[in-house]
Design a protein around this motif. Structure first.
Motif, PDB file in Angstrom:
ATOM      1  N   MET A  77      29.849  82.867  41.324  1.00 40.94           N
ATOM      2  CA  MET A  77      29.556  84.078  42.064  1.00 40.94           C
ATOM      3  C   MET A  77      28.066  84.409  41.961  1.00 40.94           C
ATOM      4  O   MET A  77      27.475  84.841  42.949  1.00 40.94           O
ATOM      5  CB  MET A  77      30.396  85.243  41.524  1.00 40.94           C
ATOM      6  N   VAL A  78      27.484  84.213  40.787  1.00 37.04           N
ATOM      7  CA  VAL A  78      26.060  84.494  40.600  1.00 37.04           C
ATOM      8  C   VAL A  78      25.231  83.576  41.496  1.00 37.04           C
ATOM      9  O   VAL A  78      24.314  84.019  42.187  1.00 37.04           O
ATOM     10  CB  VAL A  78      25.649  84.356  39.117  1.00 37.04           C
ATOM     11  N   THR A  79      25.557  82.302  41.478  1.00 34.87           N
ATOM     12  CA  THR A  79      24.831  81.351  42.323  1.00 34.87           C
ATOM     13  C   THR A  79      24.958  81.735  43.791  1.00 34.87           C
ATOM     14  O   THR A  79      23.971  81.698  44.537  1.00 34.87           O
ATOM     15  CB  THR A  79      25.364  79.920  42.104  1.00 34.87           C
ATOM     16  N   ALA A  80      26.144  82.116  44.214  1.00 36.88           N
ATOM     17  CA  ALA A  80      26.361  82.481  45.619  1.00 36.88           C
ATOM     18  C   ALA A  80      25.572  83.727  46.002  1.00 36.88           C
ATOM     19  O   ALA A  80      25.008  83.788  47.102  1.00 36.88           O
ATOM     20  CB  ALA A  80      27.850  82.687  45.890  1.00 36.88           C
ATOM     21  N   THR A  81      25.500  84.715  45.118  1.00 37.97           N
ATOM     22  CA  THR A  81      24.746  85.924  45.459  1.00 37.97           C
ATOM     23  C   THR A  81      23.253  85.629  45.540  1.00 37.97           C
ATOM     24  O   THR A  81      22.566  86.120  46.443  1.00 37.97           O
ATOM     25  CB  THR A  81      25.019  87.070  44.470  1.00 37.97           C
ATOM     26  N   LEU A  82      22.759  84.808  44.625  1.00 40.33           N
ATOM     27  CA  LEU A  82      21.345  84.419  44.689  1.00 40.33           C
ATOM     28  C   LEU A  82      21.071  83.578  45.935  1.00 40.33           C
ATOM     29  O   LEU A  82      20.043  83.744  46.604  1.00 40.33           O
ATOM     30  CB  LEU A  82      20.938  83.656  43.431  1.00 40.33           C
ATOM     31  N   LEU A  83      21.994  82.685  46.238  1.00 37.61           N
ATOM     32  CA  LEU A  83      21.865  81.858  47.434  1.00 37.61           C
ATOM     33  C   LEU A  83      21.881  82.728  48.693  1.00 37.61           C
ATOM     34  O   LEU A  83      21.163  82.449  49.661  1.00 37.61           O
ATOM     35  CB  LEU A  83      22.980  80.816  47.476  1.00 37.61           C
ATOM     36  N   GLY A  84      22.670  83.799  48.674  1.00 34.79           N
ATOM     37  CA  GLY A  84      22.686  84.731  49.799  1.00 34.79           C
ATOM     38  C   GLY A  84      21.324  85.374  50.007  1.00 34.79           C
ATOM     39  O   GLY A  84      20.828  85.473  51.138  1.00 34.79           O
ATOM     40  N   ALA A  85      20.697  85.814  48.920  1.00 32.36           N
ATOM     41  CA  ALA A  85      19.365  86.421  49.010  1.00 32.36           C
ATOM     42  C   ALA A  85      18.340  85.415  49.529  1.00 32.36           C
ATOM     43  O   ALA A  85      17.517  85.735  50.398  1.00 32.36           O
ATOM     44  CB  ALA A  85      18.946  86.968  47.646  1.00 32.36           C
ATOM     45  N   VAL A  86      18.402  84.190  49.012  1.00 34.23           N
ATOM     46  CA  VAL A  86      17.481  83.137  49.457  1.00 34.23           C
ATOM     47  C   VAL A  86      17.705  82.837  50.941  1.00 34.23           C
ATOM     48  O   VAL A  86      16.747  82.647  51.700  1.00 34.23           O
ATOM     49  CB  VAL A  86      17.650  81.866  48.597  1.00 34.23           C
ATOM     50  N   THR A  87      18.955  82.820  51.364  1.00 38.52           N
ATOM     51  CA  THR A  87      19.275  82.531  52.756  1.00 38.52           C
ATOM     52  C   THR A  87      18.694  83.605  53.682  1.00 38.52           C
ATOM     53  O   THR A  87      18.138  83.282  54.739  1.00 38.52           O
ATOM     54  CB  THR A  87      20.799  82.420  52.959  1.00 38.52           C
ATOM     55  N   ILE A  88      18.796  84.860  53.284  1.00 36.01           N
ATOM     56  CA  ILE A  88      18.227  85.945  54.089  1.00 36.01           C
ATOM     57  C   ILE A  88      16.709  85.788  54.177  1.00 36.01           C
ATOM     58  O   ILE A  88      16.107  85.945  55.251  1.00 36.01           O
ATOM     59  CB  ILE A  88      18.593  87.320  53.500  1.00 36.01           C
ATOM     60  N   ALA A  89      16.076  85.448  53.066  1.00 39.20           N
ATOM     61  CA  ALA A  89      14.617  85.266  53.064  1.00 39.20           C
ATOM     62  C   ALA A  89      14.212  84.095  53.974  1.00 39.20           C
ATOM     63  O   ALA A  89      13.261  84.209  54.756  1.00 39.20           O
ATOM     64  CB  ALA A  89      14.115  85.039  51.646  1.00 39.20           C
ATOM     65  N   HIS A 116      28.357  78.822  54.197  1.00 42.20           N
ATOM     66  CA  HIS A 116      28.841  78.235  52.951  1.00 42.20           C
ATOM     67  C   HIS A 116      28.556  79.120  51.742  1.00 42.20           C
ATOM     68  O   HIS A 116      29.275  79.064  50.749  1.00 42.20           O
ATOM     69  CB  HIS A 116      28.317  76.798  52.808  1.00 42.20           C
ATOM     70  N   THR A 117      27.549  79.954  51.830  1.00 41.26           N
ATOM     71  CA  THR A 117      27.308  80.950  50.787  1.00 41.26           C
ATOM     72  C   THR A 117      28.462  81.952  50.759  1.00 41.26           C
ATOM     73  O   THR A 117      28.978  82.290  49.685  1.00 41.26           O
ATOM     74  CB  THR A 117      25.967  81.667  51.031  1.00 41.26           C
TER      75      THR A 117
END
Length: 124
Positions: free
Chosen positions: A1-13, A44-45
């Motif tokens: 879940m932590v990886t996915a939330t960080l990946l979500g932020a990176v994806t938005i950026a 996928h995130t």
């Protein structure tokens, strides 16, 4: 879940960069290609967030799907990002052409592994 939330932020950026900064440097079709990478990364995130909260899915299945999705995102979306930037890169990125479908195959494999894990849950 932590990886996915960080990946979500990176994806938005990454998506914001593609939507606002990229069009000044590359052709319109390259921006559209870049957006495809962002879209699949976000899909996928979100799937990873769902997977992380799906406690009924066996842990082994969750681990394999996580690995396949992460590697698939890196190879599929990552190669698309670099290929979309080829007009401004000082080196050839043609070697990445075969990497994109390999990443896609890993994403597909993740979904198939998830399905298999669900089908093999022992009830009761």
């Amino acid at each position: 879940m932590v990886t996915a939330t960080l990946l979500g932020a990176v994806t938005i950026a990454i998506g914001a960069f593609g939507a606002h900064g990229l069009k000044n440097f590359v052709p319109t079709d390259a921006v559209a290609t870049f957006e495809t990478g962002v879209r699949y990364q976000m899909y996928h995130t979100i799937a990873l967030l769902i997977l992380g909260s799906a406690t009924q899915v066996p842990a082994d299945t969750r681990k394999w799907v996580f690995r396949l999705f992460i590697l698939g995102i890196v190879l599929f979306s990552g190669s698309i990002y670099v290929l979309a930037l080829k007009a401004v890169l000082p080196f050839s990125v043609s070697f990445l052409g075969p990497v994109t479908p390999l990443g896609g195959l890993l994403l597909i494999s993740g979904w198939i592994r998830w399905c298999y894990g669900l089908l093999t849950i022992k009830s009761g």
